[in-house]
Design an enzyme around this catalytic site. Structure first.
Site, PDB file in Angstrom:
ATOM      1  CB  THR A 158      -2.650  -2.764  10.170  1.00 43.06           C
ATOM      2  OG1 THR A 158      -2.494  -1.354  10.160  1.00 43.06           O
ATOM      3  CG2 THR A 158      -3.916  -3.098   9.422  1.00 43.06           C
ATOM      4  CB  SER A 193      -6.140   1.831   2.431  1.00 42.67           C
ATOM      5  OG  SER A 193      -5.542   0.638   2.938  1.00 42.67           O
ATOM      6  CE1 TYR A 195      -1.651  -4.226   4.630  1.00 44.11           C
ATOM      7  CE2 TYR A 195      -1.983  -2.011   5.487  1.00 44.11           C
ATOM      8  CZ  TYR A 195      -1.492  -3.288   5.632  1.00 44.11           C
ATOM      9  OH  TYR A 195      -0.877  -3.636   6.796  1.00 44.11           O
ATOM     10  CG  HIS A 196      -5.195  -0.015   6.445  1.00 49.15           C
ATOM     11  ND1 HIS A 196      -4.732   0.929   5.559  1.00 49.15           N
ATOM     12  CD2 HIS A 196      -4.313  -0.009   7.472  1.00 49.15           C
ATOM     13  CE1 HIS A 196      -3.631   1.486   6.036  1.00 49.15           C
ATOM     14  NE2 HIS A 196      -3.349   0.934   7.193  1.00 49.15           N
ATOM     15  CE  LYS A 199      -1.785  -6.694   7.068  1.00 45.68           C
ATOM     16  NZ  LYS A 199      -0.698  -7.296   7.821  1.00 45.68           N
TER      17      LYS A 199
END
Ligand code: USQ
Length: 395
Positions: A158, A193, A195-196, A199
């Site tokens: 991302t 975040s 989530y990020h 990644k």
């Protein structure tokens, strides 16, 4: 015939990718544990239309095209499920011919919890995100180490890994000169975040595996994707991909168009200067297909920035207002207090030439594309649930 294994084949991008490769004659196997659907039920978020199960979709695809997409239902965070896809122990939940397809030539890794708000609902959802995303990636790395170092992995990363630095964003790597010496490093990463952040950790796991075991990996640093109409789903609504417009799983433009159609004022968070690189779902398919055709080399972690154009939240809100008004909608904008902790005005200048150089032809967000997106969403207007659009998950 190339064998393509798609991890996360039931998701927003996984299913259209499966049809895309299958239509081109590849031997496609998809794996999923229905995480996304189950999360949508658990959190009671609305999908624009119901979507048949993965097994049903594979059967519909076969009935329409004569092609088979083999389906495995399983949790890839379990190493035995992952390894079974490489050593022949996998059980097909659906396949015409249940013979093991063998070691895949290419693995497309989409099997991750993809939502920033989900990862910050509370510590439980944070842990689910971290455990799922990192274990799936690590299980994949060890399967490749043990069974097939030549298999090419295409991972969806991302753009959010880079955050919003006050310098130009390069495609994955940065040459640094320090005290008279030079070296090349991963571009600095600072996500906004959890989530990020997973990644970023994926990238570290993959870069470790590439250095240690000479794996071949392409990491596509993707921006927010919009749209749901892809060539392979044309003519049969049952083949359309999962489409979310809620706060948790809906991406910005998908939300704005749905909000405009249902008369819900566009939810601009904070000042609306947050700028990201966006792309049409059809360009995700193209980028993955071109990356598959021109794989990374052994011992290479190749990174592309997968975006086609950049917009601020305000610019997208304006575009949706203009096109919506031309179509007769009374579109309004509301500036909400930003539930996220992020820069609302910032420099943003990412490079995104690598994918164009390997042959991708961008679909830009023209007014015609936006109008056609409105018409596609309008069909399902009665299904839209305004109460799931904003609940204010705070960082
Ligand atoms: O109603 C909304 C929703 C979002 N935003 C703002 O729009 C921007 C983009 O938000 P988003 O929800 O579309 O995107 P994001 O949370 O970053 O995540 C999405 O886009 C990422 C790419 S990127 O944003 O990191 O480049 C992917 O990795 C994720 O899987 C996908 O869910 C953010 O600044 C957000 O605060 C609003 O102003 N209003």
């Amino acid at each position: 015939m190339s064998h393509i294994l798609i991890l996360g084949g039931d998701g927003y991008l996984g299913w259209p990718t499966a049809m895309h490769f299958s239509a081109q004659g590849a031997d496609v196997t998809v794996v999923d544990n229905y995480f996304r659907r189950n999360a949508c039920i658990e959190l009671d978020v609305g999908m624009l239309y119901p979507v048949p199960t993965l097994v049903q979709r594979a059967a519909i695809w076969h009935e329409k095209t004569g092609r088979q997409i083999k389906v495995v239902i399983g949790d890839l965070a379990d190493p035995e499920v992952m390894r079974g896809l490489f050593d022949g122990r996998a059980e097909y939940a659906w396949a015409v011919d249940k013979k093991f397809s063998g070691i895949p030539d290419t693995v497309l890794h989409y099997a991750e919890q993809p939502s920033a708000p989900y990862s910050l609902i509370n510590y439980r959802y944070a842990n689910i995100t971290i455990a799922n995303n990192l274990l799936v990636t690590n299980n994949l790395m060890f399967s490749l180490r043990d069974f097939s170092r030549q298999t090419h992995v295409i991972h969806i990363g991302t753009m959010g890994e880079y955050g919003t630095p006050n310098i130009d964003i390069e495609e994955g790597w940065l040459d640094i000169e320090h005290k008279g010496r030079k070296d090349r490093f991963l571009f600095p990463r600072q996500a906004s975040s959890l989530y990020h952040t997973t990644k970023i950790m994926d990238t570290d796991l993959m870069w470790f595996a590439v250095r240690m075991w000479n794996l071949r990996i392409t990491d596509l640093m993707q921006g927010p994707v919009y749209g749901f109409e892809t060539t392979e789903a044309e003519g049969d609504q049952r083949l359309r991909t999962i489409f979310n417009y809620d706060e948790i799983f809906g991406t910005l433009l998908n939300r704005f168009v749905t909000q405009a159609v249902v008369g819900y004022p566009l939810t601009v968070y904070g000042k609306g200067g947050q700028t990201r690189g966006y792309l049409n779902i059809n360009d995700t398919l193209q980028c993955v297909a071109m990356s598959e055709k021109t794989p990374a080399k052994s011992g290479e972690l190749r990174i592309f920035n997968q975006i086609m154009e950049t917009f601020s939240v305000n610019e997208l809100a304006d575009r949706v207002c203009n096109v919506g008004r031309q179509l007769g909608y009374d579109v309004k904008v509301q500036n909400l207090e930003n539930p996220r902790k992020e820069a609302e005005e910032h420099y943003y200048n990412p490079a995104y030439q690598g994918l164009v150089d390997i042959g991708v032809k961008p679909h830009y967000l023209t007014d015609e594309v936006l109008a056609s997106f409105f018409h596609a969403v309008e069909t399902y207007r009665d299904n839209i649930r305004p109460e799931v659009i904003f609940r204010g998950i705070k960082w």
